[in-house]
Design a protein around this motif. Structure first.
Motif, PDB file in Angstrom:
ATOM      1  N   GLU A  82       0.798  -1.221   0.000  1.00  9.13           N
ATOM      2  CA  GLU A  82       0.000   0.000   0.000  1.00  9.13           C
ATOM      3  C   GLU A  82       0.838   1.281   0.000  1.00  9.13           C
ATOM      4  OE1 GLU A  82       0.971  -0.760   4.268  1.00  9.13           O
ATOM      5  OE2 GLU A  82       0.360  -2.047   2.624  1.00  9.13           O
ATOM      6  N   GLN A  83       2.154   1.158   0.021  1.00  7.40           N
ATOM      7  CA  GLN A  83       2.989   2.348   0.108  1.00  7.40           C
ATOM      8  C   GLN A  83       3.403   2.872  -1.261  1.00  7.40           C
ATOM      9  OE1 GLN A  83       6.221   1.011   2.678  1.00  7.40           O
ATOM     10  NE2 GLN A  83       5.369   2.238   4.332  1.00  7.40           N
ATOM     11  N   SER A  84       3.175   4.172  -1.459  1.00  4.87           N
ATOM     12  CA  SER A  84       3.725   4.836  -2.637  1.00  4.87           C
ATOM     13  C   SER A  84       5.229   4.962  -2.418  1.00  4.87           C
ATOM     14  CB  SER A  84       3.111   6.224  -2.803  1.00  4.87           C
ATOM     15  OG  SER A  84       3.548   7.071  -1.745  1.00  4.87           O
ATOM     16  N   GLU A  85       5.951   5.346  -3.441  1.00  8.45           N
ATOM     17  CA  GLU A  85       7.395   5.513  -3.299  1.00  8.45           C
ATOM     18  C   GLU A  85       7.714   6.550  -2.219  1.00  8.45           C
ATOM     19  OE1 GLU A  85      10.344   7.497  -6.240  1.00  8.45           O
ATOM     20  OE2 GLU A  85      10.262   5.345  -6.754  1.00  8.45           O
ATOM     21  N   ALA A  86       7.000   7.668  -2.218  1.00 12.21           N
ATOM     22  CA  ALA A  86       7.247   8.717  -1.226  1.00 12.21           C
ATOM     23  C   ALA A  86       6.934   8.230   0.187  1.00 12.21           C
ATOM     24  CB  ALA A  86       6.420   9.959  -1.550  1.00 12.21           C
ATOM     25  N   THR A  87       5.836   7.508   0.340  1.00 12.76           N
ATOM     26  CA  THR A  87       5.462   6.986   1.655  1.00 12.76           C
ATOM     27  C   THR A  87       6.466   5.955   2.133  1.00 12.76           C
ATOM     28  OG1 THR A  87       3.138   7.401   1.218  1.00 12.76           O
ATOM     29  CG2 THR A  87       3.645   5.834   2.980  1.00 12.76           C
ATOM     30  N   TRP A  88       6.903   5.071   1.238  1.00 15.02           N
ATOM     31  CA  TRP A  88       7.906   4.073   1.614  1.00 15.02           C
ATOM     32  C   TRP A  88       9.173   4.757   2.097  1.00 15.02           C
ATOM     33  CZ3 TRP A  88      12.676   2.829  -0.801  1.00 15.02           C
ATOM     34  CH2 TRP A  88      13.316   1.715  -0.262  1.00 15.02           C
ATOM     35  N   TRP A  89       9.610   5.787   1.383  1.00 19.72           N
ATOM     36  CA  TRP A  89      10.815   6.513   1.790  1.00 19.72           C
ATOM     37  C   TRP A  89      10.599   7.170   3.157  1.00 19.72           C
ATOM     38  CZ3 TRP A  89      15.741   6.874   1.633  1.00 19.72           C
ATOM     39  CH2 TRP A  89      16.373   8.010   2.128  1.00 19.72           C
ATOM     40  N   GLU A  90       9.482   7.849   3.337  1.00 17.34           N
ATOM     41  CA  GLU A  90       9.236   8.611   4.562  1.00 17.34           C
ATOM     42  C   GLU A  90       8.945   7.733   5.776  1.00 17.34           C
ATOM     43  OE1 GLU A  90       6.097  11.269   3.451  1.00 17.34           O
ATOM     44  OE2 GLU A  90       7.363  12.299   1.989  1.00 17.34           O
ATOM     45  N   GLN A  91       8.310   6.574   5.578  1.00 22.27           N
ATOM     46  CA  GLN A  91       7.896   5.756   6.718  1.00 22.27           C
ATOM     47  C   GLN A  91       8.743   4.509   6.942  1.00 22.27           C
ATOM     48  OE1 GLN A  91       3.689   4.961   6.404  1.00 22.27           O
ATOM     49  NE2 GLN A  91       3.168   7.117   6.576  1.00 22.27           N
ATOM     50  N   THR A  92       9.558   4.146   5.958  1.00 20.74           N
ATOM     51  CA  THR A  92      10.347   2.922   6.110  1.00 20.74           C
ATOM     52  C   THR A  92      11.831   3.155   5.849  1.00 20.74           C
ATOM     53  OG1 THR A  92       8.422   1.597   5.460  1.00 20.74           O
ATOM     54  CG2 THR A  92      10.568   0.516   5.374  1.00 20.74           C
ATOM     55  N   ALA A  93      12.188   3.543   4.641  1.00 23.92           N
ATOM     56  CA  ALA A  93      13.604   3.628   4.285  1.00 23.92           C
ATOM     57  C   ALA A  93      14.353   4.702   5.077  1.00 23.92           C
ATOM     58  CB  ALA A  93      13.746   3.868   2.783  1.00 23.92           C
ATOM     59  N   ARG A  94      13.857   5.931   5.050  1.00 23.94           N
ATOM     60  CA  ARG A  94      14.562   7.009   5.769  1.00 23.94           C
ATOM     61  C   ARG A  94      14.606   6.752   7.268  1.00 23.94           C
ATOM     62  NH1 ARG A  94      12.640  12.913   4.680  1.00 23.94           N
ATOM     63  NH2 ARG A  94      10.845  12.099   5.773  1.00 23.94           N
ATOM     64  N   PRO A  95      13.504   6.331   7.909  1.00 22.62           N
ATOM     65  CA  PRO A  95      13.596   6.027   9.339  1.00 22.62           C
ATOM     66  C   PRO A  95      14.596   4.898   9.649  1.00 22.62           C
ATOM     67  CG  PRO A  95      11.310   6.331   8.732  1.00 22.62           C
ATOM     68  CD  PRO A  95      12.105   6.315   7.446  1.00 22.62           C
TER      69      PRO A  95
END
Length: 119
Positions: A82-95
């Protein structure tokens, strides 16, 4: 692309496993311990696995990378459905990268990220 504008290869699951096998001295699960992304146990587990892939990939990069490099290499294969690229970056990868940086395993100076755990 790398910082000089050269295209970086996408990371395959086999590449990530080889990277993990070659650097078993750093326990990525231990780095991620205490990181509690998501609201449910299932969401936390999925994000933890995705975050682990981010750390495996960045550990193999020869120089600092930008967010765009991480997204290009890993989003398609490691984002939650369910994650867009921006959401994946903001909620998973960057954290994930910030959590590893807090422990001294990633240098996140400026807008780049570089593995520092084996130094």
């Amino acid at each position: 692309m790398d910082i000089q504008g050269e295209k970086r290869p996408k990371a395959s699951t086999d590449d990530l496993q080889l990277a993990y096998d070659s650097q078993e001295d750093v326990d990525l699960d231990a780095i991620l311990e205490g990181w509690q992304p998501g609201r449910t146990p299932q969401e936390r587990q999925a994000r933890h696995e995705s975050g682990r892939a981010v750390l495996e990939w960045i550990r193999e990069q020869p120089e600092a990378v930008r967010a765009s490099h991480v997204k290009e290499a890993l989003y398609d294969d490691h984002a939650l459905e369910e994650q867009s690229e921006a959401t994946w970056w903001e909620q998973t990868a960057r954290p994930t990268l910030n959590h590893a940086a807090d422990q001294g395993y990633v240098d996140n100076s400026g807008r780049t990220y570089e593995w520092a755990g084996d130094e």
